[in-house]
Design an enzyme around this catalytic site. Structure first.
Site, PDB file in Angstrom:
ATOM      1  N   SER A 114      84.204  60.105  57.167  1.00 52.77           N
ATOM      2  CA  SER A 114      82.692  60.586  57.033  1.00 52.77           C
ATOM      3  C   SER A 114      82.247  58.905  57.106  1.00 52.77           C
ATOM      4  O   SER A 114      81.180  58.828  56.812  1.00 52.77           O
ATOM      5  CB  SER A 114      82.563  60.929  55.835  1.00 52.77           C
ATOM      6  N   LYS A 141      78.198  52.438  52.108  1.00 53.45           N
ATOM      7  CA  LYS A 141      77.719  53.563  53.248  1.00 53.45           C
ATOM      8  C   LYS A 141      76.716  54.002  51.901  1.00 53.45           C
ATOM      9  O   LYS A 141      76.749  54.083  50.543  1.00 53.45           O
ATOM     10  CB  LYS A 141      79.353  54.478  52.347  1.00 53.45           C
ATOM     11  N   SER A 184      88.025  59.161  54.989  1.00 55.26           N
ATOM     12  CA  SER A 184      86.873  59.070  55.394  1.00 55.26           C
ATOM     13  C   SER A 184      86.915  57.312  55.511  1.00 55.26           C
ATOM     14  O   SER A 184      86.594  56.748  56.079  1.00 55.26           O
ATOM     15  CB  SER A 184      85.770  59.530  54.620  1.00 55.26           C
TER      16      SER A 184
END
Lengths: 491, 93
Positions: free
Chosen positions: A154, A79, A178
């Site tokens: 997310s 990420k 997330s």
């Protein structure tokens, strides 16, 4: 050689049997990234040259018999809040459009030391704030299962990268679901370890009292394999807990006869789509078949988690994002000749924040401002302690708790995704884990109209072994995790 | 019960160094009020003994020794303006 949708363990076996090289695995992932990124948008940066280079090094190590770990040569992604030395790290924000970290995050270092190959940096909601990845400053990530749907957030790019076979695993962060939410919407396994289990050193902060790094994989065994590597205590993060790292892999494939599984009443209410409840109920019957004892429990304060979270997160966001002032790094108005003084530099530089970041900064600045601190932040912290205590109490009765991950199926990409309150609601069932500092995992447990459904298993803090035990017993006795999005993407 | 009006929005934006246009004030006011309305019921929760209890937390210290391996030049590479190894800023006033 069939290289589609391999798990870490399958890929490692093929590597060990010399049926495939790390270079081939890496090329397979990069080919898929290049083919699908225009549509899915899972990756913000592709590190092709570095990846092929590390793959080559891994293959050389293997031929010398000097393997570093079981993930040596396995391609994964990160990420884009996880710092990578020399590789742009944006947090999906225009504010960090030009940011090239001078160092690796602790988890990046651990993966590199284990010989893993990093194929790129994945998309997210700006600064990890959101539940859809629609708040990325670099366009949203689409769901590989149905590109007219959001992927969740997310850590949406990470979830999509695993679901679209663009990396065999991915690291994300889970501050309020997330990892688990996008995992549930992509038929991947999403692990959020206990707060303090994995170092956040070098991970761009959102809400520091809740942020935690975790994994996306295609099996529970893979998640255990990765956590064993990532859980190493680190002096660079003062919340990194200095307790020994158990051999998580040993928890895989164990009998769960007699284990006590709590079904949380508050997670199975009307707010949850009936099809999702049905899938989770079927999973509960599966646990029963496996010999677990099913116990209905109630954690009434769990329902206060979202409100608590909605005060704590913006408050900590507003302080963490103060550092983006255009002075030390990031995009800046400092060089702008029309800007006369320091305060204008602050205002002009901070215009680079997206709408959601600004909303949360404003909300947090309000909640922490003179006269309101006690009413909001302090109050939320008190309620948080009560929530934690209630979960602790309930964990005396059960080994793990189960429930759905998401109350709804993934939103359509053309729905109004600017209604932030509606988007917060997607986190209703996942934030209790964060607020109570527990660990949780999302595992595939069904489908509705061709879209995956995830079940959440929750364990007490630092009880990841129980999570793995229960999740893997479910996984090996069901077929859900074996269904992949391959046919969907090719259409 | 919401504690927020357009004056608060302007005040908070100033605290946060966020530039908002005149015509954005109402938008922020609406959005912030919505969230505050949702979290308002935290006020109604009856606090119990656990609300004030902080258990199991310890301070984490390390020896006060130099571990800096002189990354100055590397760090300054990300800095928008620098001169002679120092960060350069606009005038304060």
């Amino acid at each position: 050689m069939e290289l589609d949708y391999l798990t870490i363990n399958e890929a490692a076996q093929l590597l060990n049997e010399k049926k495939v090289s790390s270079a081939e695995l890496t090329q397979h992932c990069i080919k898929n990234i290049k083919q699908k990124n225009a549509e899915v948008n899972a990756f913000l940066t592709i590190t092709e040259d570095k990846a092929l280079n590390s793959a080559k090094e891994s293959d050389e190590r293997r031929s010398r018999g000097e393997l570093k770990s079981n993930i040596d040569g396995i391609p994964g992604s990160l990420k884009d809040v996880i710092c990578t030395a020399g590789v742009r790290t944006t947090a999906a924000s225009k504010m960090l459009d030009n940011f090239i970290p001078p160092y690796d995050a602790h988890v990046t270092r651990l993966l590199k030391d284990a010989g893993a190959v990093i194929v790129g940096k994945t998309n997210l909601d700006e600064f990890a704030m959101g539940t859809t990845t629609a708040y990325s400053a670099y366009n949203m990530t689409k769901n590989p299962w149905d590109t007219s749907r959001v992927v969740g957030g997310s850590s949406g790019g990470s979830a999509a990268s695993v679901a679209a076979d663009q990396s065999i695993f991915s690291l994300g962060t889970d501050t309020g679901g997330s990892i688990r939410l996008p995992a549930s919407w992509t038929n991947t396994v999403g692990l959020r370890p206990t707060y303090g289990r994995v170092s956040r050193n070098g991970v761009i902060a959102m809400a520091s009292s809740l942020d935690q790094v975790g994994t996306f994989t295609r099996s529970v065994a893979d998640a255990a394999e990765l956590l064993r590597i990532l859980a190493e205590p680190d002096t660079g993060d003062s919340t990194s807990y200095k307790i020994p790292v158990p051999n998580y892999v040993a928890a895989i494939g164990k009998d769960i006869k007699g284990m006590k599984i709590g079904v949380v009443k508050e997670f199975m209410g009307e707010a949850v789509d009936v099809k999702i409840r049905e899938a989770v109920n079927a999973a509960i019957r599966q646990f029963e078949k496996l010999g677990a004892e099913i116990i209905d429990i109630s954690v009434p304060l769990a329902e206060e988690s979202l409100a608590t979270y909605m005060v704590i997160v913006p408050s900590e966001v507003s302080t963490n994002l103060e550092r983006y002032d255009g002075i030390k790094y990031g995009v800046s108005a400092n060089e702008d000749a029309n800007v006369d003084n320091l305060i204008e530099v602050y205002y002009k530089s901070r215009q680079k924040f997206g709408n959601e970041a600004k909303r949360r900064i404003m909300l947090g600045s309000f909640a922490l401002s003179a006269g309101f601190y006690d009413q909001y932040y302090n109050r939320a912290r008190k309620v948080q302690r009560m929530i934690k205590a209630q979960f602790s109490e309930k964990f005396k009765e059960v080994d793990v708790m189960v429930g759905p991950v998401s109350p709804t199926m993934p939103f359509k990409t053309n729905e109004d995704l600017n209604d932030s309150l509606k988007l917060w609601m997607a986190d209703l069932l996942v934030v209790p884990v964060n607020v109570a500092n527990l660990c949780g995992i999302s595992v595939p447990c069904g489908f509705e109209q061709g879209l995956p459904i995830g079940m959440q298993i929750i364990a007490n803090h630092f009880d990841e072994e129980k999570l793995f035990k229960v999740a893997s017993a479910f996984e090996v006795s069901t077929e859900w995790h074996k269904i992949n999005a391959k046919s969907k993407i090719q259409n | 019960m919401s504690n927020i009006n357009s004056t608060t929005v302007v005040h908070v934006a100033k605290l946060a160094r966020i530039e908002i246009a005149e015509n954005e004030i109402d938008k922020y006011l609406g959005e912030l009020s919505n969230v505050l309305k949702y979290v308002d019921h935290l006020q109604q929760i009856k606090l119990n003994d656990f609300a004030e209890q902080v258990n199991g937390l310890v301070n984490v210290f390390r020896e006060d020794e130099v571990i800096n391996n002189n990354m100055r030049d590397v760090l300054l590479k990300n800095c928008p303006m620098s001169e002679d190894g120092l960060i350069k800023v606009k005038q304060v006033l």
